[in-house]
Design a protein around this motif. Sequence first.
Motif, short mmCIF file in Angstrom:
data_model
loop_
_atom_site.label_atom_id
_atom_site.label_comp_id
_atom_site.label_asym_id
_atom_site.label_seq_id
_atom_site.Cartn_x
_atom_site.Cartn_y
_atom_site.Cartn_z
N ALA A 182 0.83 -1.20 0.00
CA ALA A 182 0.00 0.00 0.00
C ALA A 182 0.86 1.25 0.00
CB ALA A 182 -0.92 0.01 1.21
N LEU A 183 0.35 2.32 -0.60
CA LEU A 183 1.01 3.62 -0.57
C LEU A 183 0.61 4.36 0.70
CD1 LEU A 183 0.41 4.61 -4.31
CD2 LEU A 183 2.57 3.85 -3.29
N PHE A 184 1.42 5.37 1.08
CA PHE A 184 1.18 6.07 2.35
C PHE A 184 1.23 7.58 2.13
CE2 PHE A 184 1.56 7.55 6.61
CZ PHE A 184 1.09 6.54 7.45
N LEU A 185 0.16 8.26 2.54
CA LEU A 185 0.07 9.72 2.54
C LEU A 185 0.11 10.22 3.97
CD1 LEU A 185 -0.68 12.60 1.48
CD2 LEU A 185 -3.08 11.84 1.53
N CYS A 186 0.96 11.20 4.23
CA CYS A 186 1.05 11.81 5.57
C CYS A 186 0.70 13.29 5.47
CB CYS A 186 2.46 11.64 6.14
SG CYS A 186 2.65 12.35 7.79
N ASP A 187 -0.39 13.67 6.11
CA ASP A 187 -0.73 15.08 6.26
C ASP A 187 0.16 15.64 7.37
OD1 ASP A 187 -1.80 17.53 7.09
OD2 ASP A 187 -3.86 16.93 6.71
N ALA A 188 1.12 16.47 6.98
CA ALA A 188 2.11 16.99 7.95
C ALA A 188 1.94 18.48 8.18
CB ALA A 188 3.53 16.68 7.45
N ALA A 189 0.74 18.99 7.97
CA ALA A 189 0.52 20.43 8.09
C ALA A 189 0.91 20.96 9.47
CB ALA A 189 -0.94 20.76 7.80
N GLN A 190 0.63 20.19 10.52
CA GLN A 190 0.92 20.64 11.89
C GLN A 190 2.31 20.25 12.37
OE1 GLN A 190 -1.10 22.51 13.70
NE2 GLN A 190 -2.95 22.40 12.45
N ALA A 191 3.04 19.50 11.56
CA ALA A 191 4.28 18.89 12.05
C ALA A 191 5.49 19.81 12.16
CB ALA A 191 4.64 17.68 11.18
N PRO A 192 5.76 20.72 11.21
CA PRO A 192 7.05 21.42 11.24
C PRO A 192 7.34 22.19 12.53
CG PRO A 192 6.02 21.69 9.11
CD PRO A 192 5.00 21.04 9.99
N THR A 193 6.31 22.72 13.19
CA THR A 193 6.56 23.46 14.43
C THR A 193 6.70 22.54 15.64
OG1 THR A 193 4.18 23.76 14.75
CG2 THR A 193 5.37 25.52 13.60
N GLY A 194 6.40 21.26 15.47
CA GLY A 194 6.44 20.35 16.61
C GLY A 194 7.51 19.29 16.56
N LEU A 265 13.31 29.60 7.99
CA LEU A 265 13.26 29.99 9.40
C LEU A 265 13.06 28.79 10.31
CD1 LEU A 265 11.05 33.21 9.14
CD2 LEU A 265 13.50 33.11 9.66
N ILE A 266 12.16 27.90 9.94
CA ILE A 266 11.91 26.72 10.76
C ILE A 266 13.17 25.86 10.89
CG2 ILE A 266 10.63 24.53 10.85
CD1 ILE A 266 8.90 26.82 11.65
N CYS A 267 13.99 25.85 9.84
CA CYS A 267 15.22 25.06 9.87
C CYS A 267 16.29 25.67 10.77
CB CYS A 267 15.78 24.90 8.45
SG CYS A 267 14.81 23.80 7.39
N GLU A 268 16.12 26.93 11.17
CA GLU A 268 17.09 27.57 12.06
C GLU A 268 16.81 27.13 13.50
OE1 GLU A 268 16.89 31.78 11.62
OE2 GLU A 268 17.42 31.75 9.48
#
Length: 390
Positions: A182-194, A265-268
């Motif tokens: 099976a293929l996998f989709l990840c909704d990561a909208a909330q992830a970068p800040t956490g 910025l998030i990468c800093e």
Amino acid sequence: MHFLGGSPLRVDGKIYLDYQASTPLDAACLEAMLPFFTHDFGNPHSTDHALGWSAAAAIDLARLSVAKLIGASPEEVFFTSGATESNNHIIQTVARATGRSKILVSAVEHKSVLAAANAAAKFWGMEVHFIPVDSSGLVNLECYKAMLDQDVALVSIMAVNNEIGTIQPIPDLVKAAHAVGALFLCDAAQAPTGIDIDVYSWDLDFLSLSAHKLYGPKGIGALYVRSDLLVDLEPLIYGGGQQGGVRSGTLSTPLCVGFGAAADLICEDSFLDRSALNLRKSHFLEVIKSNSVSYVLNGVQGEYCHPGNISVRFLGVDASSLLLRLQSYICASTGSACNSGFINQSHVLRAIGLSEDESSNTVRFSFGRFTDSSQVEEAAYLICNAIKKV
């Protein structure tokens, strides 16, 4: 009001505690965007003159920044209008093209995933199955693995929940899906800040993002597609064949540039202190407890919860009435801000076992880069006083 240097943010005097609904646009992002609204206004797809070349180069640089944020190659990243479009693209095009019959989605997915899956059932005859979660919002691994079989075309599970902040063990979930093809989709909208994202170590097939969840502009998002899947990926939007034909339409140069600047910025390391968010969260709850206010936290706590998320039930207190009383002082939410216009029980809170009454007692507070300790303390006291009056 300004957003530089981590300054405390107030909007018309109100303390902003709704970062999971939307983050404020960082000043550095706005500054990067402005020239492309005025002087550098050329169409990035115009290949016969310097203004077009300049805009295209700026978009390529922004794409590289977004790719770096998630550990991808730039040719695997496509700009969209947001995570909703990205989720729809994958769910609908996979359903249209697959020879398999099932889609699995977690019971706590964002409505853009749930609605797209239901559309796939309606238009392409897919069977949609909902993966149960436990009382903390974590996917029930035993049930999940039992649901996986050779008929499953796609699994969609979000990295970080937008209402209760639960962080899913995505690499383990992906491994189980891939074991049955099976293929996998990840909704990561909330992830970068956490949390940190790495599409390669997570072995993801698809991932979606929205810029306005990570201090970038609204109206722009991204879709990651693993490189070996690109040849078979049908477009959702047809037109002039922009972005390699994956997603047609003239790109907004300023929005792409703003997204790229936000990703940088998030990468800093110095931009967003996640450990400080956890401390602010603890202090907030300590003040409430010290004022003899009864509450229960929803979802998992500790390392498996977004550091800025607090989903809390104030026992015997109607959340809508509480926020109405606080609306002159605090911006917060009774649930997901995407569920506008109707007062219904949150499907996320229902999935973790809360009754309708318990859900009606729930408020989501979310802290971010511009939330300082004085705001946290002031907000907690305001909440306690309002609860006593209610």
